[in-house]
Write an enzyme that holds these catalytic residues in place. Structure first.
Site, PDB file in Angstrom:
ATOM      1  N   LYS A 112       8.237  14.245   9.418  1.00  0.00           N
ATOM      2  CA  LYS A 112       7.337  14.360   8.275  1.00  0.00           C
ATOM      3  C   LYS A 112       6.791  15.788   8.229  1.00  0.00           C
ATOM      4  O   LYS A 112       6.538  16.392   9.278  1.00  0.00           O
ATOM      5  CB  LYS A 112       6.207  13.343   8.431  1.00  0.00           C
ATOM      6  CG  LYS A 112       5.265  13.236   7.246  1.00  0.00           C
ATOM      7  CD  LYS A 112       4.261  12.103   7.445  1.00  0.00           C
ATOM      8  CE  LYS A 112       3.326  11.941   6.262  1.00  0.00           C
ATOM      9  NZ  LYS A 112       2.365  10.835   6.458  1.00  0.00           N
TER      10      LYS A 112
ATOM     11  N   SER B   2       2.202   7.486   2.761  1.00  0.00           N
ATOM     12  CA  SER B   2       2.604   8.830   2.424  1.00  0.00           C
ATOM     13  C   SER B   2       3.889   9.284   3.114  1.00  0.00           C
ATOM     14  O   SER B   2       4.487  10.273   2.696  1.00  0.00           O
ATOM     15  CB  SER B   2       1.480   9.809   2.777  1.00  0.00           C
ATOM     16  OG  SER B   2       1.217   9.758   4.167  1.00  0.00           O
TER      17      SER B   2
ATOM     18  N   SER C 149       0.358   4.688   6.249  1.00  0.00           N
ATOM     19  CA  SER C 149       1.420   5.581   5.786  1.00  0.00           C
ATOM     20  C   SER C 149       2.733   5.547   6.555  1.00  0.00           C
ATOM     21  O   SER C 149       3.704   6.144   6.110  1.00  0.00           O
ATOM     22  CB  SER C 149       0.922   7.019   5.751  1.00  0.00           C
ATOM     23  OG  SER C 149       0.201   7.219   4.567  1.00  0.00           O
TER      24      SER C 149
HETATM   25  N1  GLN Z   1      -2.449   5.432   1.195  1.00  0.00           N
HETATM   26  C1  GLN Z   1      -3.549   5.717   2.064  1.00  0.00           C
HETATM   27  C2  GLN Z   1      -4.284   6.945   1.558  1.00  0.00           C
HETATM   28  O1  GLN Z   1      -3.937   7.392   0.520  1.00  0.00           O
HETATM   29  C3  GLN Z   1      -3.060   5.908   3.452  1.00  0.00           C
HETATM   30  C4  GLN Z   1      -2.497   7.243   3.705  1.00  0.00           C
HETATM   31  C5  GLN Z   1      -2.074   7.463   5.116  1.00  0.00           C
HETATM   32  O2  GLN Z   1      -1.975   6.546   5.928  1.00  0.00           O
HETATM   33  N2  GLN Z   1      -1.862   8.714   5.434  1.00  0.00           N
HETATM   34  O3  GLN Z   1      -5.179   7.436   2.154  1.00  0.00           O
END
Ligand code: GLN
Length: 454
Positions: A60, A135, A159
């Site tokens: 990532k 994400s 994410s």
């Molecule tokens: N979708 C969640 C957010 O927007 C989780 C994101 C994540 O785990 N990095 O914060």
């Protein structure tokens, strides 16, 4: 088969499907091919015991890689080449894995669909009209599309698990503190964890084995012995006690998703496990608590992006204040700005007690819910997400429904416990994910349960 063949196969596959999937932000082709050749020379005559040696991996893009562009999905870091490797990148390198490239993500890991990437939208390989989740959408899509054998993602509120569920792959969020965050570009430091995304549970255990363990460079890294994860993949779950939170199968969870989870529970029951319904009564506050705390931490963490120390600098500034202001206005996307504003508000004097401090207290209640249940049960099981992947564009105008996507993954981060998402069937041609949550540092039990599916 040698390493050069594997690395060639990875780039061949990328050149075939990347036009459709668009999982990558940068490729590391020259260096990866050179490393493959070196490894082939070293490995000639190697006894052949299985390690990560020579296996193609991608990371990532919020994981720092020395000399290899690392953007965190943001325009503000468009030109950023870190001067050191994250601990995980270093450990993978030592285990012999070959970094193929860096993967697309929602900007600074804020999002659930990859639509918040500052660069482009990654597609779900099962159906390219749908989001891959986020994400870590690039991380899940690249593995699902066989561009790489495995990848690393990061999980602050879901994410790793949510995109793994949407793309039909295996994704683990480790216990907070098990995997070093050194070199991970921080979103919300008290919640962020790096974890493996793979096609199988066995691969997942191999990858965790390579990256887990204490790191003096990360003050929140736990000083615990790393157990042998591979020997836990027995599939023997006789006598296992499973808790199923009623809040996780409540209204809002799609009936077909629910059905697949019940089917999975029946499979586990047939193997000698028992399950009972329980309650995690403070779950209903998790979403509000998470968005307050994570945005507060983000507002502080992202203050370092000022156009001076890292990345892109605005050309249209007359003085220092304008330089900060313009670099940030031009460099950050809308969602990131929204979170910085929310976080700055929640931390400001006069509001701190009412919002930030209150949220910290509720976080403790949520953690206690899990501890209560784990007094009597070995694992907690439910769906990873309330629905399967949604269409690209479907939720972009409505941040709140986008946030609701993480309702079943967020409590886990607030409690700091580990959880995996494993594929448990399909609904309308799209994968459904089963979430298995364990006690702190008990990834072994999670893998043991997950291994029933292999
Ligand atoms: N979708 C969640 C957010 O927007 C989780 C994101 C994540 O785990 N990095 O914060």
């Amino acid at each position: 088969i040698n390493v050069t063949d594997l690395v060639d196969a990875s780039y061949d596959r990328i050149s075939q499907v990347e036009g459709k999937v668009q999982a990558f932000l940068s490729l590391n082709e020259e260096q990866a091919r050179r490393m493959a050749k070196e490894l082939d020379d070293v490995l000639a005559g190697y006894p052949g015991e299985r390690t990560l040696a020579g296996l193609p991996i991608a990371l990532k893009d919020n994981i720092s890689t020395k000399g290899l562009r690392t953007t965190s999905g943001s325009k503000i870091l468009d030109n950023f080449n870190p001067i050191y490797d994250a601990t995980v990148a270093n450990r993978l390198y030592k285990a012999g894995a070959v970094t193929i490239g860096k993967l697309n993500m929602d900007e600074f890991a804020m999002g659930s669909s990859n639509e918040n990437s500052g660069f482009h939208v990654t597609k779900n390989p099962w159906n390219t009209d749908y989001v891959p989740g986020g994400s870590s959408g690039g991380s899940a899509a690249s593995v699902a599309a066989s561009e790489v054998l495995f990848s690393l993602g990061s999980d602050t509120g879901g994410s790793i698990r949510q995109p793994a569920a949407y793309c039909g792959v295996v994704g683990l969020k480790p216990t907070y503190g098990l995997v070093s965050r050194f070199g991970l570009i921080a979103f919300a430091s008290s919640l962020d964890q790096i974890g493996p995304i793979t096609r199988t549970v066995e691969d997942n255990a191999y990858l965790l084995q390579a990256i887990a363990g204490h790191d003096p460079m990360d003050s929140t890294s736990a000083n615990v012995d790393v157990p042998d994860y591979l020997s836990s993949l027995t599939g023997d779950i006789k006598g296992l006690r499973i808790a199923v939170p009623k809040e996780y199968l409540a209204e809002g969870v799609n009936p077909e998703v629910k059905e697949k989870v019940i089917e999975a529970l029946k499979v586990l029951e047939a193997q000698g496990a028992t399950w009972e319904e329980v309650s995690l009564p403070h779950s209903k506050y998790a979403l509000a608590t998470y968005y307050l705390l994570s945005s507060s931490e983000a507002s502080a963490n992202l203050s370092r992006f000022d156009g001076v120390r890292y990345g892109v600098r605005s050309d249209n500034a007359e003085n220092l204040l304008e330089l900060y202001k313009n670099s940030r206005s031009e460099g950050f996307g809308d969602e990131v700005k929204r979170r910085i504003m929310l976080g700055t508000f929640a931390l400001s004097s006069g509001y701190y007690d009412a919002y930030y401090k209150k949220a910290q207290k509720v976080r403790t209640l949520i953690k206690n819910d899990f501890e209560q249940v784990f007094n009597d049960f070995d694992v907690i099981i439910g769906p990873t997400t309330p629905t399967t992947a949604f269409k690209i564009g479907e939720k972009t105008d409505d941040p709140l429904t986008m946030y609701a996507n993480d309702i079943l993954t967020i409590p886990v981060n607030l409690a700091g416990v580990p959880a995996i998402s494993v594929p448990c069937g399909f609904s309308n041609g799209l994968p459904v994910g089963l979430q298995i949550i364990g006690k702190h540092f008990d990834e072994r039990t999670i893998y043991r349960v997950a291994s029933v599916y292999e």
